[in-house]
Design an enzyme around this catalytic site. Structure first.
Site, mmCIF file in Angstrom:
data_model
loop_
_atom_site.group_PDB
_atom_site.id
_atom_site.type_symbol
_atom_site.label_atom_id
_atom_site.label_comp_id
_atom_site.label_asym_id
_atom_site.label_seq_id
_atom_site.Cartn_x
_atom_site.Cartn_y
_atom_site.Cartn_z
ATOM 1 C CB CYS A 2 -0.910 0.003 1.222
ATOM 2 S SG CYS A 2 -1.813 -1.545 1.458
ATOM 3 N NE ARG A 27 4.381 1.630 -1.820
ATOM 4 C CZ ARG A 27 5.531 1.277 -1.273
ATOM 5 N NH1 ARG A 27 6.650 1.658 -1.827
ATOM 6 N NH2 ARG A 27 5.566 0.549 -0.184
ATOM 7 C CD1 TRP A 77 -2.637 -4.890 -4.122
ATOM 8 C CD2 TRP A 77 -2.334 -6.247 -2.366
ATOM 9 N NE1 TRP A 77 -2.498 -6.166 -4.601
ATOM 10 C CE2 TRP A 77 -2.315 -7.017 -3.544
ATOM 11 C CE3 TRP A 77 -2.167 -6.888 -1.141
ATOM 12 C CZ2 TRP A 77 -2.123 -8.395 -3.532
ATOM 13 C CZ3 TRP A 77 -1.986 -8.258 -1.131
ATOM 14 C CH2 TRP A 77 -1.966 -8.993 -2.302
ATOM 15 C CG ASN A 102 1.588 1.122 3.768
ATOM 16 O OD1 ASN A 102 0.412 1.332 3.495
ATOM 17 N ND2 ASN A 102 2.590 1.745 3.157
ATOM 18 N N GLY A 103 1.043 -2.737 6.118
ATOM 19 C CA GLY A 103 1.494 -3.879 6.909
ATOM 20 C C GLY A 103 0.333 -4.717 7.390
ATOM 21 C CD GLU A 487 11.039 -12.202 -15.367
ATOM 22 O OE1 GLU A 487 10.684 -11.014 -15.416
ATOM 23 O OE2 GLU A 487 10.929 -12.905 -14.340
ATOM 24 C CE LYS A 491 8.453 -9.065 -15.964
ATOM 25 N NZ LYS A 491 8.365 -9.936 -14.785
ATOM 26 C CD GLU A 494 4.471 -10.181 -13.042
ATOM 27 O OE1 GLU A 494 4.754 -9.826 -11.892
ATOM 28 O OE2 GLU A 494 5.215 -9.940 -14.012
ATOM 29 C CG HIS A 510 9.931 -36.563 -17.876
ATOM 30 N ND1 HIS A 510 10.211 -37.803 -17.348
ATOM 31 C CD2 HIS A 510 10.988 -36.242 -18.672
ATOM 32 C CE1 HIS A 510 11.396 -38.206 -17.778
ATOM 33 N NE2 HIS A 510 11.886 -37.269 -18.582
ATOM 34 C CE LYS A 610 8.277 -2.291 -9.731
ATOM 35 N NZ LYS A 610 8.518 -3.093 -10.933
#
Length: 615
Positions: A2, A27, A77, A102-103, A487, A491, A494, A510, A610
């Protein structure tokens, strides 16, 4: 995750709060809100679900302007409680105390039950309300605002970065931090608080970074800071090198696009003053780096998300070239098991923000397991919790990264890890001067090679349209390219919300090959290395199952194009270190343009933040 912004100023604070919220929106957000003290010392609050633009519309629709010279604001968030206006911050207790947070307060249920018995009414599902009520409860007993915060935080278990204002103390904001970043901005017309300096760059470039346990009393012309024990402490005022223009999109449509194209310069900046005469300056990792690097026998890397993928690439380099055992683990898992940490281990943390909660806790756990441990943090943030906790620090110099999906932070991490590998290898005697010179010269070529890869954007943009209606995708690579495939898959999922997975190409038989049909696009990475012929055989296996394929290759790999297979040469003659970095670029461009074709919010993908500063 947040964002917090607030201030005590001689002007109307509301415009600054909104500007700060917009700058912090990257963020993470699902709601936002602000509160100011009016001239009559009463709270005036506005909260809205969704983007900060919704809050701005809320304010414009009001018959009376929210106006005051002291206020706090927040982008949320969600952790406790669904996204809603009632759960949005700021929260108020008895029209006396207001808090942004925040937290996570882990013992909030226990505190909530106590406060309900005391007569407090809860209007949200959040853990934050217990903070406001705890502070109000202490004030009811006669404590000042700062004393009330000092007493209240001692009952909290978990993490917090908080900003507090009170109608009874209209000249101050109280800021406190534990496990969640918080700073103070100093200017001529007031003083401010924020969770990120970018929120305040239009007002000041002078900042005080609060340390763990600090509680600050912020007034118009004075800042007083106490440690967790209530003792007065001095924290230095530091001048930021960031500029407000660095967090604008410029001529690009999105921050992610801008940051993809900033990678050549970000890599130049990361290399600057770290190499000289075809040699890596190992002291750029810290003045004790030579001594520490010579003494280590193995490396342990802990990281999350994109940074974890960077660590996986480095494992290949470190063991193959520097001949040092290297282990890589997801930080959120590492902290909760009982790992064995041998003496002479270098514990390396990777974090763009330097505030990733799981990575920070993994380092703390490792130090408890072995107190002789030496640690190195590779980060894009100079004043962060991880850099302060580590013995050695290496800054990537990527510059601000606003897009939630990491791009330039990833490639500069890879460059940093290559420099680390080279430094350790030469100090341990496993990398010769000739090898070091070849590695350094290869790193110097990266900006030009990336510019060449970026020229493929138009072609990739056209290919991205074929993904618009897809629900899944498979990424294949071998060796270091498996980590790059991971990666690429990360992306895509996301920002386009397409389910994507990555596999080593040799693992197809497999299990994953069962997924392949005409509806499953496959993206493969084909460098010209010792595994190329095996990869070509894997591609034939995929093609025979009817999949549509996209292959990014080294020009010298000469993968034969077939029906429903598009081969795109990216560049040529890439080495073991440069290849993973260069092949990252087309995967970034692909995910970006697929997301655009699906009309997704590229810079602010749903449910993501973020900087993950809570568990």
């Amino acid at each position: 995750m947040c964002g917090i912004v607030g201030g005590v100023t001689d002007q109307n604070i509301t415009p600054l709060l909104l500007e700060g919220l917009n700058r912090l929106e990257y963020r993470g957000y699902d709601s936002s809100g602000l509160i100011v003290l009016s001239k009559q010392n009463s709270f005036e609050r506005a909260r809205s679900v969704g983007k900060v633009s919704n809050l701005e519309m809320n304010l414009k629709s009001r018959s009376k302007e929210i106006n005051g010279k002291i206020g706090i604001a927040h982008t949320r968030w969600a952790t406790h409680g669904e996204p809603s206006s009632l759960n949005a911050h700021p929260h108020i207790s008895k029209n006396t105390v207001s808090v942004v947070h925040n937290g996570i307060i882990e013992n909030y249920l226990e505190l909530k039950n106590i406060q309900i018995k005391q007569g407090y009414e809860f209007k949200s599902e959040t853990d934050t309300e217990v903070i406001a009520h705890s502070i109000d409860s202490e004030m009811q007993l006669g404590s000042s605002l700062v004393e009330s915060v000092q007493k209240a935080v001692k009952s909290f278990e978990g993490s917090y970065g908080i900003g507090v204002i009170s109608s009874k103390y209209p000249d101050q904001i109280i800021a406190a931090r534990k496990g969640s970043p918080l700073l103070i901005g100093i200017s001529e017309n007031g003083n401010y608080i924020a969770s990120d300096q970018m929120a305040l760059l239009s007002k000041t470039n002078k900042f005080i970074f609060l340390e763990e346990g600090d509680i600050a009393e912020v007034k118009l012309d004075k800042v007083t800071i106490y440690d967790l024990d209530g003792k007065l402490v001095n924290r230095p005022v530091q001048k930021s090198k960031l500029k407000a223009g660095q967090v604008d999109k410029g001529n690009f449509n999105h921050f992610m696009q801008k940051e993809i194209f900033e990678q050549p310069q970000a890599i130049r900046d990361t290399l600057e003053s770290r190499i000289t005469n075809d040699s890596v300056i190992s002291s750029s990792f810290g003045h004790k780096a030579d001594e520490i690097f010579r003494s280590i026998d193995q490396i342990q890397i802990a990281a999350c998300g994109t940074s974890y993928n960077a660590g996986l690439v480095a494992k290949y380099w470190i063991e193959d070239i520097a001949k040092i055992p290297c282990h890589v683990e997801i930080a959120s898992e590492y902290r909760y098991r009982r790992p064995i940490l041998l003496d002479n281990t270098l514990f390396v943390t990777l974090s763009q923000s330097g505030e990733t909660a799981d990575t920070l806790e993994a380092l703390k756990a490792a130090k408890k397991i072995n107190n002789t441990l030496k640690s190195l943090c590779i980060s894009n943030s100079a004043e962060s919790s991880l850099t302060r906790l580590s013995d050695l620090t290496f800054l990537t110099h990527a510059g601000p990264e606003i897009g939630v999906a990491s791009t330039k932070a990833f490639t500069t991490q890879l460059v940093s890890l290559a420099l680390l590998m080279c430094s350790i290898g030469k100090l341990k005697g496993y990398i010769s001067r000739r090898q070091e010179s070849e590695i350094v010269n290869g790193l110097k070529k990266l900006p030009g090679l990336i510019n060449e890869a970026l020229l493929q954007e138009t072609q990739i943009k056209q290919l991205a349209k074929s993904f618009t209606n897809k629900n899944s995708a498979l990424f294949l690579g071998r060796g270091t390219m498996y980590a790059i495939a991971m990666e690429g898959a990360l992306k895509l999922k996301e920002i386009s919300y397409i389910h994507a997975e990555a596999y080593p190409a040799g693992e197809l038989k497999h299990g994953p090959i069962a997924l392949i049909d005409k509806n499953m696009p496959v993206i493969a990475i084909a460098p010209n290395d010792e595994l190329l012929e095996k990869l070509k055989s894997n591609l034939q296996e995929v093609k025979s199952r009817g999949s549509k394929m996209l292959v990014f290759e080294d020009e010298n790999s000469k993968v034969q194009s077939m029906d429903s297979m598009k081969v795109i040469p990216i560049t040529s003659n890439l080495g073991r270190i440069s290849a993973p970095i260069i092949f990252t670029i087309p995967l970034q461009l692909l995910s970006y343009h697929v997301a655009l074709s699906r009309e997704a919010d590229v810079d602010k993908p749903r449910n993501l933040a973020k900087s993950v500063t809570v568990e």
